[in-house]
Structures are given as structure tokens and as C-alpha cells.
Design a protein around this motif. Structure first.
Motif: not given
Length: 147
Positions: A73, A111-112, A114
Motif C-alpha cells: 500500500v 494511499c493506494s 490495494k
């Protein structure tokens, strides 16, 4: 800036601030449908930590591709970054997982959704203007599929 970059900046005070001007990194060509992108490539911890800091502008169609060794992540922030950016978090095949718009000179974490190995930063709104969203694919050498 990645979580690792944040950790390094906390452990090494002044590390991200020693850079007085923008870094220039080798670039590659990526594609987004019929659009071409000239993307500088940040591969090392220090390159990723500095990213696009200290730039007063970035030409249209240019950006920075952050490459990480392992999926995770990935979280970015905008300390010392002077221009508004959009970050596309990309899976191993270059598919956009999510896109986050980021405000200059903030420490908000983006943030991503996944674990990913790639993040592509472009001028804010670039992806939306090109009709790109989650599920769209970015093409290029880093995303080459094994045969």
C-alpha cells in the motif's frame, strides 16, 4: 512520498530538505490510449522520496513514475511540492487502481486502495481530462506482460 520515504525522512532529519532544486531523472515513454506520457522514473528510495519536489511547473504530458521493488500500500504526500498533482496507483499490468488528487505543500496522506508497485504522478486533472479512471490501463515497458 511513499511510507518508506516518510520513515526515512523521520530517521534522517533534513534528508528530503537537502535537495535545493528539482531532480531530473531518466525518462521513458508511456501510453494512455492514444496519449503519450514522458515520465521520469524514480527507482531508488532517495529518488522516490524527492519525487517532484521543488518544481514550479511541469509540462503537459509529462510526469513521474515511481517504481517499488515489492507491492505494498503506497502512500504519498506533498511536502515541498509546489504544483498540484494527481497520483494514479497502478497494478503490475498498468491498470489504474485508484487516482488521488493532491494539494501542494501539504502532508495529507494519499494511499493506494490495494498493494501496488507503480505510482504515476501527473499534473492535477490530467487523468480526468483524458477520460482515465480506475480500470484504465497505462502502457509501457514497466508493465510488459510476460509471454
Amino acid at each position: 512520498m511513499s511510507t518508506l520515504g516518510l520513515a526515512l525522512s523521520l530517521l534522517l532529519p533534513g534528508a528530503a530538505f537537502a535537495q535545493e532544486g528539482p531532480q531530473k531523472l531518466p525518462a521513458i515513454t508511456l501510453t494512455a490510449g492514444m496519449h503519450q506520457i514522458r515520465a521520469e522514473v524514480a527507482r531508488t528510495d532517495l529518488q522516490r522520496q524527492i519525487g517532484l519536489m521543488h518544481r514550479s511547473a511541469m509540462p503537459a504530458g509529462e510526469g513521474m513514475l515511481f517504481i517499488f521493488e515489492q507491492p505494498g500500500v503506497q502512500c504519498f504526500w506533498m511536502r515541498n511540492t509546489l504544483i498540484p498533482l494527481s497520483a494514479a496507483f497502478l497494478d503490475d499490468e498498468g491498470r489504474i487502481v485508484n487516482i488521488e488528487d493532491m494539494k501542494p505543500q501539504t502532508e495529507d496522506s494519499h494511499c493506494s486502495k490495494k498493494p501496488v508497485r507503480f505510482v504515476l504522478e501527473m499534473n492535477q486533472g490530467w487523468f480526468a481530462k483524458k477520460g482515465l479512471s480506475a480500470g484504465s490501463r497505462i502502457g509501457g515497458e514497466p508493465f510488459a506482460r510476460p509471454r
